[in-house]
Each structure stands twice: as C-alpha cells, then as structure tokens.
Design an enzyme around this catalytic site. Structure first.
Site, PDB file in Angstrom:
ATOM      1  CG  ASP A 134    -119.707  79.657  59.483  1.00 42.74           C
ATOM      2  OD1 ASP A 134    -120.421  80.366  60.201  1.00 42.74           O
ATOM      3  OD2 ASP A 134    -118.631  80.045  58.990  1.00 42.74           O
ATOM      4  CB  CYS A 135    -120.462  78.558  53.973  1.00 43.98           C
ATOM      5  SG  CYS A 135    -120.507  79.343  52.368  1.00 43.98           S
TER       6      CYS A 135
END
Length: 132
Positions: free
Chosen positions: A23-24
């Site tokens: 996600d990051c």
C-alpha cells in the site's frame, strides 16, 4: 533498492503484511508521479492521488496488468486477494476491496524481493493507460 537492510523472507510474510507494505509502495509511486508532473498545491495533489489509490482505481489497475504478470506474481496477487481482511469497505464493493488488497500484496512482494525495475514496469503500464 530498499529503505532498510533487514533480511525479510517475503514467502514467510502473510499476504496482509505484504499488502501493508505494498500500500505504501503504491502510494509512493502515485505521489512521486504526481509531484513530478507538476508543482501544485498539496490539496490538489491529494485529490489527484485518490484517483489512483482507491479500491476502484486499483481494481482498474489490475485489469491493465493482469495479462503481464508471471505465475509467481499472479500467485502473490491471489494470496492478497483471497486474504481474510476483516474489513468491510465503504466506498467499494467487496470484490474491488479484495482485488485492491491483491494489488497491494503484489507490489509489497515485489518491493520486499527487491524487484524495483519490475515495480516500475508494471506501474508504467498502469499510469500510461490511465485513460483507458
């Protein structure tokens, strides 16, 4: 290139751990791309980034890259997609949310296994076809 020198076995991580880091990674790709395109107010950047990092957008991203994935990449995507998240999405269907989790797990796997060039290759397909 990774940010830390920790020795991490990607195969030993849960798919949700891969999605957590993915996600990051995905968000950094989006943010860096937006900043590179124009120096503009942060509110505008945030508004634009949401178009790429939502579950709906990541589902569309998967459709663009799914035929390009190797067997291993597809397996990592499926591990993430099939993971029990314990979360019910508000702005997407359950299927979209699971697909987005699969995309994040894939990007997390590629990051942990230090496959930066592959990350860039797949993300270029997503960004270069953003209007399709």
């Amino acid at each position: 290139m990774r940010f830390t020198d920790y020795d991490i076995n990607a195969g030993a991580l849960s798919p949700l751990n891969l999605a957590f880091i993915g996600d990051c990674v995905y968000e950094m790709l989006v943010r860096e791309t937006l900043v590179a395109k124009a120096n503009r107010p942060v509110n505008d950047l945030h508004r634009e980034s949401v178009k790429f990092v939502s579950a709906k957008a990541q589902t569309k991203a998967y459709e663009k890259i799914k035929d390009l994935l190797t067997e291993e990449e597809t397996a990592q995507f499926k591990r993430g997609r099939n993971a029990k998240t314990g979360h019910s999405p508000k702005s997407a269907t359950g299927a979209e949310y699971h697909t987005a989790t699969g995309v994040e797990a894939l990007f997390g796997y590629l990051y942990i296994t230090d496959q930066l060039s592959r990350i860039k290759e797949l993300f270029a397909v997503i960004i270069n076809n953003e209007n399709n």
